[in-house]
Design a protein around this motif. Structure first.
Motif, PDB file in Angstrom:
ATOM      1  N   ILE A   1       1.030  -1.037   0.025  1.00 30.91           N
ATOM      2  CA  ILE A   1      -0.132  -0.046  -0.109  1.00 30.91           C
ATOM      3  C   ILE A   1       0.833   1.411   0.141  1.00 30.91           C
ATOM      4  O   ILE A   1       0.558   2.199  -0.520  1.00 30.91           O
ATOM      5  CB  ILE A   1      -0.933   0.158   1.110  1.00 30.91           C
ATOM      6  N   HIS A   2       2.218   1.413   0.742  1.00 31.19           N
ATOM      7  CA  HIS A   2       2.731   2.365   1.044  1.00 31.19           C
ATOM      8  C   HIS A   2       3.737   2.736  -0.595  1.00 31.19           C
ATOM      9  O   HIS A   2       3.851   3.951  -0.675  1.00 31.19           O
ATOM     10  CB  HIS A   2       3.749   2.224   1.882  1.00 31.19           C
ATOM     11  N   THR A   3       4.349   1.488  -1.101  1.00 28.86           N
ATOM     12  CA  THR A   3       5.228   1.982  -2.204  1.00 28.86           C
ATOM     13  C   THR A   3       4.543   1.645  -3.508  1.00 28.86           C
ATOM     14  O   THR A   3       5.267   2.024  -4.345  1.00 28.86           O
ATOM     15  CB  THR A   3       6.622   1.350  -2.079  1.00 28.86           C
ATOM     16  N   ASN A   4       3.420   0.952  -3.387  1.00 25.36           N
ATOM     17  CA  ASN A   4       2.938   0.460  -4.913  1.00 25.36           C
ATOM     18  C   ASN A   4       3.623  -0.790  -5.506  1.00 25.36           C
ATOM     19  O   ASN A   4       3.342  -1.141  -6.610  1.00 25.36           O
ATOM     20  CB  ASN A   4       2.577   1.442  -5.735  1.00 25.36           C
ATOM     21  N   ARG A   5       4.771  -1.153  -4.978  1.00 20.61           N
ATOM     22  CA  ARG A   5       5.563  -2.227  -5.574  1.00 20.61           C
ATOM     23  C   ARG A   5       4.723  -3.581  -5.293  1.00 20.61           C
ATOM     24  O   ARG A   5       4.089  -3.645  -4.381  1.00 20.61           O
ATOM     25  CB  ARG A   5       7.001  -2.353  -4.560  1.00 20.61           C
ATOM     26  N   ALA A   6       4.844  -4.277  -6.413  1.00 17.37           N
ATOM     27  CA  ALA A   6       4.262  -5.705  -6.176  1.00 17.37           C
ATOM     28  C   ALA A   6       4.880  -6.825  -6.555  1.00 17.37           C
ATOM     29  O   ALA A   6       5.966  -6.898  -7.282  1.00 17.37           O
ATOM     30  CB  ALA A   6       2.986  -5.544  -7.043  1.00 17.37           C
ATOM     31  N   GLN A   7       4.626  -7.853  -5.799  1.00 17.54           N
ATOM     32  CA  GLN A   7       5.326  -9.251  -6.065  1.00 17.54           C
ATOM     33  C   GLN A   7       4.330 -10.297  -6.464  1.00 17.54           C
ATOM     34  O   GLN A   7       3.332 -10.285  -5.715  1.00 17.54           O
ATOM     35  CB  GLN A   7       6.108  -9.608  -5.073  1.00 17.54           C
ATOM     36  N   SER A   8       4.564 -11.233  -7.420  1.00 12.96           N
ATOM     37  CA  SER A   8       3.547 -12.293  -7.598  1.00 12.96           C
ATOM     38  C   SER A   8       4.189 -13.522  -7.493  1.00 12.96           C
ATOM     39  O   SER A   8       5.334 -13.972  -7.407  1.00 12.96           O
ATOM     40  CB  SER A   8       3.332 -12.156  -9.162  1.00 12.96           C
ATOM     41  N   LEU A   9       3.427 -14.618  -7.040  1.00 12.35           N
ATOM     42  CA  LEU A   9       3.810 -15.969  -6.544  1.00 12.35           C
ATOM     43  C   LEU A   9       2.765 -16.942  -7.033  1.00 12.35           C
ATOM     44  O   LEU A   9       1.401 -16.520  -6.941  1.00 12.35           O
ATOM     45  CB  LEU A   9       4.282 -16.278  -5.318  1.00 12.35           C
ATOM     46  N   GLN A  10       2.978 -18.149  -7.254  1.00 12.37           N
ATOM     47  CA  GLN A  10       2.207 -19.226  -7.451  1.00 12.37           C
ATOM     48  C   GLN A  10       1.873 -20.020  -6.184  1.00 12.37           C
ATOM     49  O   GLN A  10       2.757 -20.282  -5.430  1.00 12.37           O
ATOM     50  CB  GLN A  10       2.835 -20.238  -8.377  1.00 12.37           C
ATOM     51  N   VAL A  11       0.460 -20.296  -6.037  1.00 15.30           N
ATOM     52  CA  VAL A  11      -0.071 -20.923  -4.697  1.00 15.30           C
ATOM     53  C   VAL A  11      -0.924 -22.101  -5.071  1.00 15.30           C
ATOM     54  O   VAL A  11      -1.593 -21.917  -6.039  1.00 15.30           O
ATOM     55  CB  VAL A  11      -0.459 -19.834  -3.634  1.00 15.30           C
ATOM     56  N   LYS A  12      -1.247 -22.833  -4.175  1.00 18.10           N
ATOM     57  CA  LYS A  12      -2.308 -23.957  -4.505  1.00 18.10           C
ATOM     58  C   LYS A  12      -3.849 -23.310  -4.596  1.00 18.10           C
ATOM     59  O   LYS A  12      -3.777 -22.238  -3.894  1.00 18.10           O
ATOM     60  CB  LYS A  12      -2.276 -25.184  -3.385  1.00 18.10           C
ATOM     61  N   ALA A  13      -4.549 -23.573  -5.624  1.00 20.32           N
ATOM     62  CA  ALA A  13      -6.091 -23.198  -5.876  1.00 20.32           C
ATOM     63  C   ALA A  13      -6.605 -23.103  -4.548  1.00 20.32           C
ATOM     64  O   ALA A  13      -7.572 -22.291  -4.381  1.00 20.32           O
ATOM     65  CB  ALA A  13      -6.436 -23.874  -6.991  1.00 20.32           C
ATOM     66  N   ALA A  14      -6.334 -24.088  -3.753  1.00 22.30           N
ATOM     67  CA  ALA A  14      -7.397 -24.549  -2.525  1.00 22.30           C
ATOM     68  C   ALA A  14      -6.681 -23.645  -1.349  1.00 22.30           C
ATOM     69  O   ALA A  14      -7.050 -23.888  -0.082  1.00 22.30           O
ATOM     70  CB  ALA A  14      -7.501 -25.615  -2.046  1.00 22.30           C
ATOM     71  N   ALA A  15      -5.571 -22.716  -1.432  1.00 21.41           N
ATOM     72  CA  ALA A  15      -4.753 -22.167  -0.334  1.00 21.41           C
ATOM     73  C   ALA A  15      -5.627 -21.056   0.439  1.00 21.41           C
ATOM     74  O   ALA A  15      -6.533 -20.465   0.020  1.00 21.41           O
ATOM     75  CB  ALA A  15      -3.624 -21.447  -0.916  1.00 21.41           C
ATOM     76  N   THR A  16      -5.229 -21.404   1.786  1.00 25.14           N
ATOM     77  CA  THR A  16      -5.961 -20.152   2.728  1.00 25.14           C
ATOM     78  C   THR A  16      -4.772 -18.926   2.561  1.00 25.14           C
ATOM     79  O   THR A  16      -3.913 -18.928   1.967  1.00 25.14           O
ATOM     80  CB  THR A  16      -6.060 -20.821   3.945  1.00 25.14           C
ATOM     81  N   ILE A  17      -5.429 -17.921   3.339  1.00 25.11           N
ATOM     82  CA  ILE A  17      -4.801 -16.618   3.273  1.00 25.11           C
ATOM     83  C   ILE A  17      -3.337 -16.953   4.386  1.00 25.11           C
ATOM     84  O   ILE A  17      -2.445 -16.518   3.804  1.00 25.11           O
ATOM     85  CB  ILE A  17      -5.440 -15.508   3.978  1.00 25.11           C
ATOM     86  N   GLY A  18      -3.576 -17.913   5.234  1.00 27.86           N
ATOM     87  CA  GLY A  18      -2.307 -18.384   5.780  1.00 27.86           C
ATOM     88  C   GLY A  18      -1.364 -18.830   5.118  1.00 27.86           C
ATOM     89  O   GLY A  18      -0.117 -18.570   5.291  1.00 27.86           O
ATOM     90  N   ASP A  19      -2.027 -19.583   4.290  1.00 28.61           N
ATOM     91  CA  ASP A  19      -0.820 -20.339   3.078  1.00 28.61           C
ATOM     92  C   ASP A  19      -0.222 -19.560   2.267  1.00 28.61           C
ATOM     93  O   ASP A  19       0.966 -19.550   2.053  1.00 28.61           O
ATOM     94  CB  ASP A  19      -1.770 -21.488   2.468  1.00 28.61           C
ATOM     95  N   VAL A  20      -0.821 -18.344   1.891  1.00 25.70           N
ATOM     96  CA  VAL A  20      -0.361 -17.490   0.923  1.00 25.70           C
ATOM     97  C   VAL A  20       0.789 -16.774   1.781  1.00 25.70           C
ATOM     98  O   VAL A  20       1.697 -16.454   1.173  1.00 25.70           O
ATOM     99  CB  VAL A  20      -1.368 -16.561   0.574  1.00 25.70           C
ATOM    100  N   LYS A  21       0.496 -16.359   3.045  1.00 26.27           N
ATOM    101  CA  LYS A  21       1.440 -15.752   3.788  1.00 26.27           C
ATOM    102  C   LYS A  21       2.776 -16.421   4.003  1.00 26.27           C
ATOM    103  O   LYS A  21       3.624 -15.837   3.825  1.00 26.27           O
ATOM    104  CB  LYS A  21       0.816 -15.254   5.074  1.00 26.27           C
TER     105      LYS A  21
END
Length: 281
Positions: free
Chosen positions: A13-33
């Motif tokens: 939110i502060h710098t507008n920088r972004a990173q992308s990654l692959q996660v399982k389709a059924a992942a939870t937010i905790g899994d993404v973190k």
């Protein structure tokens, strides 16, 4: 056929920088973190909230770790530098890591936004790069946006008081960012400099009506996360920290959540849901 993995983009939110990654389709937010922490090489990611943008673009809402990511493909984060640690999976060459500032500066840095200098730079008297130098700025100095010029030029007032006015360049031609949105810690420090914290009385009432309501004496510089901690301690109910949330009324029978990172400001009466407000005996 549903894919086994999906791509999720996490943006600061502060710098507008972004990173992308692959996660399982059924992942939870905790899994993404967890996956993002490993990809950046930064375990501190596990201690912050991932956010989604509200549908009306009025702000952001925190996501719970046990929520399924589902169709969410664009998430947001605060208070974490998205520069990967050396050797981390997301680490790239310096030229690939350049952050490109969008051309729409009024959208990225609206009037009144509080910014922090990302590196040493200059405050000039006029909009032109050949105008007189006013101040040599060090990283971390704060300013407020007062106007927009041509290209990536911003008219700003340096903070805290007394302010010094001038013009800054938001980013170099190569895309290197020179100013970013101030962090929550910087905003809190600025608020304390301008308005020393005072003890105030606040009331917390059940959002759905009825039941107990609570009076607390807290510092007016608190965030809602701090208010939750004070409420949990006052009631003797640690579950407030995990399940409780402060909300604001939206219409006759609906509510919108208030982010833990928001400051109380001038508000003194709050609606709450998620746990009982009776003291634990």
């Amino acid at each position: 056929e549903r894919p086994d993995t999906v791509e999720v983009t996490i943006r600061s939110i502060h710098t507008n920088r972004a990173q992308s990654l692959q996660v399982k389709a059924a992942a939870t937010i905790g899994d993404v973190k967890e996956a993002f922490a490993n990809a950046l090489g930064k375990p501190e990611v596990l201690n912050v909230k991932l956010l989604r943008r509200n549908n009306d673009s009025s702000g952001y809402t925190s996501l719970l770790d046990d929520e399924v990511c589902g169709s969410k493909r664009q998430l947001f984060i605060m208070n974490v530098d998205l520069e990967p640690e050396p050797g981390a999976p997301l680490a790239e060459s310096p030229e690939d890591r350049q952050v490109v500032v969008r051309k729409e500066l009024p959208e990225l840095f609206p009037m009144g936004a509080i910014l922090s200098t990302a590196r040493s730079t200059l405050l000039r008297e006029g909009e032109g790069l050949d105008s007189e130098r006013v101040l040599d700025l060090e990283p971390g100095q704060l300013c407020a946006v007062r106007g927009h010029g041509a290209g990536k030029r911003l008219n700003v007032e340096m903070l805290p008081e007394p302010g010094q006015w001038g013009w800054l360049t938001a980013a170099t031609k190569s895309g290197e960012v020179l100013v970013v949105h101030a962090s929550e810690q910087q905003l809190l420090a600025l608020r304390r400099q301008q308005h020393p914290p005072e003890t105030v009385m606040v009331t917390v009432a059940p959002a759905t009506g009825g039941g107990e309501w609570v009076e607390l004496f807290v510092l007016d510089s608190l965030t809602f996360a701090g208010l939750k901690e004070a409420l949990a301690a006052s009631l003797g109910r640690p579950e407030v920290l995990q399940r409780g949330r402060f909300v604001q009324r939206k219409g006759a029978a609906s509510f919108a959540g208030i982010r833990d990172e928001e400051f109380l400001g001038d508000r003194r009466d709050f609606l709450y849901m998620g746990t009982d407000l009776t003291p634990q005996r």
